[in-house]
Scaffold this motif. Structure first.
Motif, PDB file in Angstrom:
ATOM      1  N   ASP A 168      27.218 -30.906 -18.256  1.00  0.00           N
ATOM      2  CA  ASP A 168      28.296 -31.709 -17.653  1.00  0.00           C
ATOM      3  C   ASP A 168      28.862 -31.083 -16.371  1.00  0.00           C
ATOM      4  O   ASP A 168      29.832 -31.580 -15.811  1.00  0.00           O
ATOM      5  N   SER A 169      28.218 -30.020 -15.893  1.00  0.00           N
ATOM      6  CA  SER A 169      28.694 -29.330 -14.687  1.00  0.00           C
ATOM      7  C   SER A 169      28.514 -30.191 -13.444  1.00  0.00           C
ATOM      8  O   SER A 169      27.550 -30.937 -13.322  1.00  0.00           O
ATOM      9  N   GLU A 170      29.445 -30.043 -12.522  1.00  0.00           N
ATOM     10  CA  GLU A 170      29.343 -30.740 -11.235  1.00  0.00           C
ATOM     11  C   GLU A 170      28.455 -29.986 -10.245  1.00  0.00           C
ATOM     12  O   GLU A 170      28.165 -30.497  -9.169  1.00  0.00           O
ATOM     13  N   LEU A 171      28.027 -28.779 -10.611  1.00  0.00           N
ATOM     14  CA  LEU A 171      27.151 -27.985  -9.747  1.00  0.00           C
ATOM     15  C   LEU A 171      25.769 -28.632  -9.709  1.00  0.00           C
ATOM     16  O   LEU A 171      25.187 -28.931 -10.748  1.00  0.00           O
ATOM     17  N   LYS A 172      25.245 -28.860  -8.504  1.00  0.00           N
ATOM     18  CA  LYS A 172      23.972 -29.559  -8.357  1.00  0.00           C
ATOM     19  C   LYS A 172      22.871 -28.713  -7.722  1.00  0.00           C
ATOM     20  O   LYS A 172      21.694 -28.992  -7.887  1.00  0.00           O
ATOM     21  N   LYS A 173      23.253 -27.689  -6.946  1.00  0.00           N
ATOM     22  CA  LYS A 173      22.257 -26.837  -6.286  1.00  0.00           C
ATOM     23  C   LYS A 173      22.794 -25.407  -6.220  1.00  0.00           C
ATOM     24  O   LYS A 173      23.980 -25.175  -6.427  1.00  0.00           O
ATOM     25  N   THR A 174      21.901 -24.472  -5.925  1.00  0.00           N
ATOM     26  CA  THR A 174      22.307 -23.066  -5.964  1.00  0.00           C
ATOM     27  C   THR A 174      23.417 -22.755  -4.968  1.00  0.00           C
ATOM     28  O   THR A 174      24.245 -21.893  -5.235  1.00  0.00           O
ATOM     29  N   LEU A 203      20.167 -16.712  -4.329  1.00  0.00           N
ATOM     30  CA  LEU A 203      21.575 -16.910  -3.990  1.00  0.00           C
ATOM     31  C   LEU A 203      21.944 -15.953  -2.871  1.00  0.00           C
ATOM     32  O   LEU A 203      21.142 -15.162  -2.424  1.00  0.00           O
ATOM     33  N   ALA A 204      23.167 -16.024  -2.450  1.00  0.00           N
ATOM     34  CA  ALA A 204      23.714 -14.973  -1.594  1.00  0.00           C
ATOM     35  C   ALA A 204      24.491 -14.081  -2.568  1.00  0.00           C
ATOM     36  O   ALA A 204      25.613 -14.411  -2.932  1.00  0.00           O
ATOM     37  N   ALA A 215       9.160 -16.326 -15.014  1.00  0.00           N
ATOM     38  CA  ALA A 215      10.197 -16.579 -14.017  1.00  0.00           C
ATOM     39  C   ALA A 215      11.557 -16.613 -14.711  1.00  0.00           C
ATOM     40  O   ALA A 215      11.654 -16.537 -15.935  1.00  0.00           O
ATOM     41  N   SER A 216      12.575 -16.752 -13.931  1.00  0.00           N
ATOM     42  CA  SER A 216      13.937 -16.931 -14.430  1.00  0.00           C
ATOM     43  C   SER A 216      14.407 -18.324 -14.079  1.00  0.00           C
ATOM     44  O   SER A 216      13.828 -18.984 -13.219  1.00  0.00           O
ATOM     45  N   GLU A 217      15.467 -18.725 -14.730  1.00  0.00           N
ATOM     46  CA  GLU A 217      16.118 -19.957 -14.320  1.00  0.00           C
ATOM     47  C   GLU A 217      17.614 -19.729 -14.305  1.00  0.00           C
ATOM     48  O   GLU A 217      18.134 -18.857 -15.003  1.00  0.00           O
ATOM     49  N   ILE A 218      18.256 -20.491 -13.471  1.00  0.00           N
ATOM     50  CA  ILE A 218      19.713 -20.467 -13.398  1.00  0.00           C
ATOM     51  C   ILE A 218      20.171 -21.745 -14.081  1.00  0.00           C
ATOM     52  O   ILE A 218      19.829 -22.849 -13.647  1.00  0.00           O
ATOM     53  N   ASP A 219      20.881 -21.590 -15.190  1.00  0.00           N
ATOM     54  CA  ASP A 219      21.318 -22.723 -15.988  1.00  0.00           C
ATOM     55  C   ASP A 219      22.826 -22.915 -15.886  1.00  0.00           C
ATOM     56  O   ASP A 219      23.583 -21.948 -15.740  1.00  0.00           O
ATOM     57  N   VAL A 220      23.227 -24.172 -15.987  1.00  0.00           N
ATOM     58  CA  VAL A 220      24.644 -24.555 -16.001  1.00  0.00           C
ATOM     59  C   VAL A 220      24.856 -25.494 -17.180  1.00  0.00           C
ATOM     60  O   VAL A 220      23.893 -25.979 -17.794  1.00  0.00           O
ATOM     61  N   ARG A 221      26.097 -25.774 -17.482  1.00  0.00           N
ATOM     62  CA  ARG A 221      26.372 -26.760 -18.533  1.00  0.00           C
ATOM     63  C   ARG A 221      25.886 -28.127 -18.056  1.00  0.00           C
ATOM     64  O   ARG A 221      25.946 -28.435 -16.867  1.00  0.00           O
ATOM     65  N   LEU A 230      19.496 -25.509 -13.163  1.00  0.00           N
ATOM     66  CA  LEU A 230      19.847 -25.741 -11.770  1.00  0.00           C
ATOM     67  C   LEU A 230      18.702 -25.320 -10.848  1.00  0.00           C
ATOM     68  O   LEU A 230      18.426 -25.974  -9.849  1.00  0.00           O
ATOM     69  N   SER A 231      18.031 -24.219 -11.200  1.00  0.00           N
ATOM     70  CA  SER A 231      16.981 -23.693 -10.336  1.00  0.00           C
ATOM     71  C   SER A 231      16.044 -22.812 -11.148  1.00  0.00           C
ATOM     72  O   SER A 231      16.476 -22.119 -12.066  1.00  0.00           O
ATOM     73  N   VAL A 232      14.756 -22.849 -10.800  1.00  0.00           N
ATOM     74  CA  VAL A 232      13.772 -21.935 -11.379  1.00  0.00           C
ATOM     75  C   VAL A 232      13.306 -21.024 -10.252  1.00  0.00           C
ATOM     76  O   VAL A 232      12.993 -21.483  -9.158  1.00  0.00           O
TER      77      VAL A 232
END
Length: 168
Positions: free
Chosen positions: A14-20, A46-47, A6-12, A90-92
């Motif tokens: 300390d990012s404020e991003l919580k969901k896709t 995502l869109a 699978a893939s994952e969507i990663d963020v830093r 953030l998401s798998v």
């Protein structure tokens, strides 16, 4: 390991991003846009028209871009950054069959069976040398039904991905 990946969507971290959905209008680094796992699976989550895809030449470059803040997220194979405490997943995505071996449909059945027997006779060490493989398992075309649906959900086609991968 069930032979899928699978893939994952990663963020830093300390990012404020919580969901896709927080990725709308954000820049996301992707290493291999023709790849099902590194692009299509993430695009389906995502869109894709609402994000800016930024091409990176390697996983390392995408991680440098994320660390520098030039992108807000990266798409990598699942588990790629599990040891990195500066990164948060953030998401798998959903998974797809790993490392398929295809033969053309017109290949004579006797030759196809000979190739299959030869591959099945490989021991663990040979599989490891061949391509970091652990096992070979027979599957049929239906194993890719989910992949086709995911690619379609991303607004793409398998032919487009295959064409893009040979265009380089």
């Amino acid at each position: 390991d069930n032979g899928n990946y699978a893939s994952e969507i990663d963020v830093r971290a300390d990012s404020e991003l919580k969901k896709t959905t927080d990725l709308a209008r954000k820049k996301i680094a992707v290493v291999d846009r023709p790849s099902v796992t590194r692009y299509a699976l993430a695009a389906a989550e995502l869109a894709p028209e609402n994000v800016t895809w930024v091409d990176a030449s390697s996983y390392a470059e995408s991680m440098r871009m994320l660390a520098a803040g030039s992108v807000e997220a990266v798409v990598v194979f699942s588990g790629a950054s599990k040891e990195d405490r500066t990164i948060r997943t953030l998401s798998v995505t959903s998974s797809v069959p790993n490392e398929p071996i295809f033969v053309r449909a017109s290949l004579p059945i006797a030759l196809r069976q000979k190739i299959e027997r030869g591959l099945q006779s490989l021991n663990q060490e040979s599989l490891q040398k061949l391509g970091d493989l652990r096992a070979l398992e027979p599957i049929d075309d239906h194993a890719y039904d989910g992949v086709r649906k995911t690619v379609a959900r991303a607004g793409l086609s398998v032919a487009e991905l295959a064409g893009a991968s040979t265009a380089h």
